[in-house]
Enzyme design. Structure first.
Site, PDB file in Angstrom:
ATOM      1  N   LYS A  58       0.838  -1.210   0.000  1.00 39.81           N
ATOM      2  CA  LYS A  58       0.000   0.000   0.000  1.00 39.81           C
ATOM      3  C   LYS A  58       0.866   1.251   0.000  1.00 39.81           C
ATOM      4  O   LYS A  58       0.512   2.261  -0.604  1.00 39.81           O
ATOM      5  CB  LYS A  58      -0.948   0.026   1.204  1.00 39.81           C
ATOM      6  N   GLY A 189       0.464 -14.418 -13.636  1.00 37.55           N
ATOM      7  CA  GLY A 189      -0.723 -14.362 -12.790  1.00 37.55           C
ATOM      8  C   GLY A 189      -1.311 -12.967 -12.757  1.00 37.55           C
ATOM      9  O   GLY A 189      -0.653 -12.026 -12.309  1.00 37.55           O
ATOM     10  N   VAL A 192      -4.776 -10.878  -7.625  1.00 38.11           N
ATOM     11  CA  VAL A 192      -4.706  -9.683  -6.777  1.00 38.11           C
ATOM     12  C   VAL A 192      -3.276  -9.112  -6.748  1.00 38.11           C
ATOM     13  O   VAL A 192      -3.069  -7.920  -6.984  1.00 38.11           O
ATOM     14  CB  VAL A 192      -5.162 -10.027  -5.339  1.00 38.11           C
ATOM     15  N   VAL A 246       2.222 -19.960 -18.654  1.00 36.43           N
ATOM     16  CA  VAL A 246       3.678 -19.955 -18.746  1.00 36.43           C
ATOM     17  C   VAL A 246       4.189 -21.389 -18.601  1.00 36.43           C
ATOM     18  O   VAL A 246       3.824 -22.109 -17.677  1.00 36.43           O
ATOM     19  CB  VAL A 246       4.280 -19.043 -17.653  1.00 36.43           C
ATOM     20  N   VAL A 278       1.303 -16.419  -8.516  1.00 34.93           N
ATOM     21  CA  VAL A 278       0.345 -17.458  -8.914  1.00 34.93           C
ATOM     22  C   VAL A 278      -0.424 -18.030  -7.715  1.00 34.93           C
ATOM     23  O   VAL A 278      -0.969 -19.123  -7.787  1.00 34.93           O
ATOM     24  CB  VAL A 278       1.056 -18.602  -9.675  1.00 34.93           C
ATOM     25  N   ARG A 280      -0.874 -18.318  -3.139  1.00 32.05           N
ATOM     26  CA  ARG A 280      -0.097 -18.574  -1.921  1.00 32.05           C
ATOM     27  C   ARG A 280      -0.530 -19.911  -1.340  1.00 32.05           C
ATOM     28  O   ARG A 280      -1.668 -20.329  -1.525  1.00 32.05           O
ATOM     29  CB  ARG A 280      -0.335 -17.454  -0.883  1.00 32.05           C
ATOM     30  N   ASP A 320      -4.482 -17.500   7.291  1.00 35.98           N
ATOM     31  CA  ASP A 320      -4.169 -18.082   5.975  1.00 35.98           C
ATOM     32  C   ASP A 320      -3.876 -19.575   6.039  1.00 35.98           C
ATOM     33  O   ASP A 320      -3.954 -20.255   5.014  1.00 35.98           O
ATOM     34  CB  ASP A 320      -2.916 -17.409   5.382  1.00 35.98           C
ATOM     35  N   ALA A 328      -6.065 -10.512   5.553  1.00 31.92           N
ATOM     36  CA  ALA A 328      -5.651 -10.157   6.918  1.00 31.92           C
ATOM     37  C   ALA A 328      -6.870 -10.000   7.830  1.00 31.92           C
ATOM     38  O   ALA A 328      -6.884 -10.511   8.956  1.00 31.92           O
ATOM     39  CB  ALA A 328      -4.847  -8.861   6.885  1.00 31.92           C
ATOM     40  N   HIS A 452     -24.091  15.084   0.417  1.00 30.93           N
ATOM     41  CA  HIS A 452     -23.858  15.493  -0.965  1.00 30.93           C
ATOM     42  C   HIS A 452     -22.822  16.610  -0.978  1.00 30.93           C
ATOM     43  O   HIS A 452     -22.909  17.523  -0.167  1.00 30.93           O
ATOM     44  CB  HIS A 452     -25.157  15.995  -1.590  1.00 30.93           C
TER      45      HIS A 452
HETATM   46  P1  NAD Z   1      -4.444 -15.172  -6.978  1.00 28.66           P
HETATM   47  O1  NAD Z   1      -5.024 -16.505  -6.758  1.00 28.66           O
HETATM   48  O2  NAD Z   1      -5.259 -13.960  -6.715  1.00 28.66           O
HETATM   49  O3  NAD Z   1      -3.954 -15.058  -8.520  1.00 28.66           O
HETATM   50  C1  NAD Z   1      -3.014 -15.943  -9.092  1.00 28.66           C
HETATM   51  C2  NAD Z   1      -3.304 -16.073 -10.584  1.00 28.66           C
HETATM   52  O4  NAD Z   1      -2.217 -16.761 -11.206  1.00 28.66           O
HETATM   53  C3  NAD Z   1      -4.555 -16.874 -10.890  1.00 28.66           C
HETATM   54  O5  NAD Z   1      -5.446 -16.073 -11.630  1.00 28.66           O
HETATM   55  C4  NAD Z   1      -4.033 -18.085 -11.682  1.00 28.66           C
HETATM   56  O6  NAD Z   1      -4.901 -18.467 -12.702  1.00 28.66           O
HETATM   57  C5  NAD Z   1      -2.723 -17.548 -12.265  1.00 28.66           C
HETATM   58  N1  NAD Z   1      -1.744 -18.599 -12.640  1.00 28.66           N
HETATM   59  C6  NAD Z   1      -1.383 -19.698 -11.924  1.00 28.66           C
HETATM   60  N2  NAD Z   1      -0.426 -20.424 -12.597  1.00 28.66           N
HETATM   61  C7  NAD Z   1      -0.169 -19.760 -13.754  1.00 28.66           C
HETATM   62  C8  NAD Z   1       0.725 -19.972 -14.876  1.00 28.66           C
HETATM   63  N3  NAD Z   1       1.568 -21.032 -14.940  1.00 28.66           N
HETATM   64  N4  NAD Z   1       0.729 -19.083 -15.901  1.00 28.66           N
HETATM   65  C9  NAD Z   1      -0.106 -18.004 -15.842  1.00 28.66           C
HETATM   66  N5  NAD Z   1      -0.962 -17.753 -14.824  1.00 28.66           N
HETATM   67  C10 NAD Z   1      -1.002 -18.603 -13.772  1.00 28.66           C
HETATM   68  O7  NAD Z   1      -3.079 -15.150  -6.143  1.00 28.66           O
HETATM   69  P2  NAD Z   1      -2.087 -13.955  -5.787  1.00 28.66           P
HETATM   70  O8  NAD Z   1      -2.361 -12.767  -6.640  1.00 28.66           O
HETATM   71  O9  NAD Z   1      -0.724 -14.570  -5.837  1.00 28.66           O
HETATM   72  O10 NAD Z   1      -2.475 -13.629  -4.289  1.00 28.66           O
HETATM   73  C11 NAD Z   1      -2.287 -14.619  -3.273  1.00 28.66           C
HETATM   74  C12 NAD Z   1      -3.232 -14.440  -2.119  1.00 28.66           C
HETATM   75  O11 NAD Z   1      -2.917 -13.270  -1.389  1.00 28.66           O
HETATM   76  C13 NAD Z   1      -4.671 -14.348  -2.559  1.00 28.66           C
HETATM   77  O12 NAD Z   1      -5.432 -15.217  -1.779  1.00 28.66           O
HETATM   78  C14 NAD Z   1      -5.054 -12.933  -2.266  1.00 28.66           C
HETATM   79  O13 NAD Z   1      -6.389 -12.813  -1.849  1.00 28.66           O
HETATM   80  C15 NAD Z   1      -4.089 -12.514  -1.158  1.00 28.66           C
HETATM   81  N6  NAD Z   1      -3.804 -11.084  -1.300  1.00 28.66           N
HETATM   82  C16 NAD Z   1      -4.795 -10.196  -1.029  1.00 28.66           C
HETATM   83  C17 NAD Z   1      -4.570  -8.849  -1.229  1.00 28.66           C
HETATM   84  C18 NAD Z   1      -5.673  -7.878  -0.951  1.00 28.66           C
HETATM   85  O14 NAD Z   1      -6.536  -8.194  -0.162  1.00 28.66           O
HETATM   86  N7  NAD Z   1      -5.684  -6.720  -1.582  1.00 28.66           N
HETATM   87  C19 NAD Z   1      -3.363  -8.404  -1.728  1.00 28.66           C
HETATM   88  C20 NAD Z   1      -2.385  -9.336  -2.001  1.00 28.66           C
HETATM   89  C21 NAD Z   1      -2.628 -10.682  -1.785  1.00 28.66           C
END
Ligand code: NAD
Length: 479
Positions: A58, A189, A192, A246, A278, A280, A320, A328, A452
């Protein structure tokens, strides 16, 4: 023989430290053990969220957003700026200052609440004996507790096609620590983390390509919201490629060459840096001795019952490391609930209204069911929509890309889900969460006066639009 503690919490992330503080507030003798070391080898509290997740990301998202808005495009006519420059080292230093202030803050909270902080790596042995290997000398100290709470969190997933080397190929932690702005940044990926980190480096000037294996953009998000977000991100220059899996990466002299399959053909792209985002996985391995039979679920999360108790009596798990969204605030809510259960009180978490947020520009935020969820479940519903283009405040801010979508039960009118893409969505969603906690109807929200001109009026108008009564946008029938 009595135990050393009423409760030992393993892990001091947002699930663990909140649980420990709540236990101490409830009069339980509590210790919290954590093994995180910062870049200078000092033990720090706060886990992934504070040290390598929510907070540093952030800090970079805020900073990069200011930088991008100063660079243009010009949304505020009459303001011009010359000589804009970026000192990335100073940005990174300030990010670290924010992290350190917050992690020190947890230490202060532990002291003021009477939580004993123990640094080192904990392993759970039978009879709730917790062995702690100390950082300084690897010596093991043994503590006992009536209750143990496992809050060991999660770690970035690894894929064989792109092994982390900590330099060119990094995970989400490495993505926060670049010391220069990569000219060509690849991200595996478009989830998020991919979108948040892609936004940061795109704003600082990287050419960003996101390679996403799935054919659908952000599958858990409501389709209307995801479609607007995708169009906006692409407008900003994020090159988001769906159905791009990939398969191989090769580190060469000039960069890392990534092979991915797309529309049944293999393609190659070269990047200066590659972020692997990809997903966690739960840190459920290496936390118990072989004699402790902790039941796991598919994917490695720790199995818990409705009171977050694991298969081992007196041992709980939260955050988690158990199933559910890796957020969180979800972990903190579980931490509070478990503390209250251990203290003999009632503790619960309403999983139905946990908000999700993606901190991009525009932000995405949602709570409850999406339209596709309701359709799949056969739940009758009505939809209210209000676009930010019709909001006076959004127009004054130059932030008209956005939509509030509200879903209410067709018969009872109870709000079942709220989905927002737009400026400040992360803050706006709180109103929807409260409304859902109180089982409000769309009419309740529609009868509530909103100041408003504010962005929150968009929620009000979306609620009005459920029954065809929106004032500042044409109403369309949804039933
Ligand atoms: P994610 O699951 O959101 O996204 C991972 C993406 O990678 C998926 O869409 C998947 O299809 C793709 N993927 C997997 N293997 C691949 C490949 N070989 N080639 C191409 N694409 C591939 O996971 P993340 O972004 O790593 O986040 C991890 C966790 O952390 C999530 O549960 C998320 O909610 C949490 N997180 C939350 C926040 C938030 O609340 N703002 C911020 C960061 C992380």
């Amino acid at each position: 023989m009595s135990s050393d503690f009423d409760v030992i919490v393993i892990g001091a992330g947002p699930a663990g430290y909140v649980c420990a503080i709540r236990c101490a507030q409830l009069g339980l003798k509590t210790a919290c053990i954590d093994d995180w070391l910062d870049s200078s080898g000092q033990p720090v509290l706060g886990g992934t969220c504070l040290n390598a997740g929510c907070i540093p990301s952030k800090a970079l998202l805020e900073n990069s957003e200011h930088y991008a808005s100063l660079k243009g495009p010009d949304t505020h006519p009459g303001i011009s700026l010359q000589g804009l420059s970026l000192d990335l080292a100073a940005v990174q230093q300030d990010k670290q200052r924010i992290v350190t202030e917050l992690t020190n803050g947890i230490d202060t909270l532990f002291s003021s609440n009477g939580v004993e902080r123990i640094n080192g790596r904990a392993t759970l042995h039978p009879e709730r004996h917790v062995h702690v290997s100390q950082h300084e000398n690897n010596k093991v100290r043994v503590y006992t507790a009536e209750h143990v709470v496992i809050a060991t969190g999660s770690r970035p997933m690894d894929i064989p096609a792109a092994r982390i080397d900590g330099h060119r190929i990094v995970d989400s932690t490495g993505a926060l620590d670049f010391d220069d702005v990569p000219a060509r940044l690849g991200i595996i990926g478009a989830g998020v983390i991919g979108l948040e980190m892609g936004s940061v480096w795109n704003r600082y000037g990287s050419e960003v390509t996101l390679l996403e294996a799935q054919d659908m953009f952000l599958p858990p998000v409501d389709r209307d919201i995801a479609a607007i977000a995708l169009a906006e991100f692409r407008k900003q220059g994020l090159d988001i490629r769906l159905e791009a899996r990939v398969t191989e990466t090769v580190n060469g002299d000039s960069g890392v060459c990534v092979t991915f399959s797309h529309t049944e053909e293999d393609h190659e792209m070269e990047f200066d840096r590659l972020i692997v985002a990809v997903g966690r996985s739960p840190c459920s391995d290496e936390i118990t001795s072989p004699e402790v039979e902790l039941a796991l679920e598919q994917g490695g999360s720790i199995h818990v019952d409705e009171h977050w108790e694991t298969s081992v009596p007196g041992v709980y798990a939260i955050g988690d490391v158990i199933a559910g969204p890796m957020l969180a605030h979800k972990g903190s809510a579980e931490g509070t609930a478990v503390a209250e259960i251990i203290a003999g009180q009632h503790g619960e978490v309403n999983y139905a209204s946990i908000p999700g947020v993606i901190y991009t520009e525009p932000e995405l935020a949602w709570t409850g069911s999406s339209e596709q969820d309701l359709r799949n479940a056969g739940t009758p519903y009505r939809v209210g929509r209000f676009p930010f283009t019709a909001s006076g405040r959004a127009r004054a801010m130059g932030k008209t890309a956005g939509l509030v979508k509200l879903l209410a039960h067709r018969d009872s009118d109870e709000i079942l889900g709220v989905h927002i893409v737009g400026e400040n969505a992360s803050e706006l969603i709180a109103e929807a969460v409260i409304a859902m906690e109180f089982k409000a109807s769309s009419e309740d929200l529609a009868l509530t006066i909103h100041a408003h001109p504010t962005l929150s009026e968009s929620l009000h108008e979306a609620a009005l639009s459920v029954s065809g009564q929106a004032i500042h946008v044409a109403n369309r029938r949804t039933d």
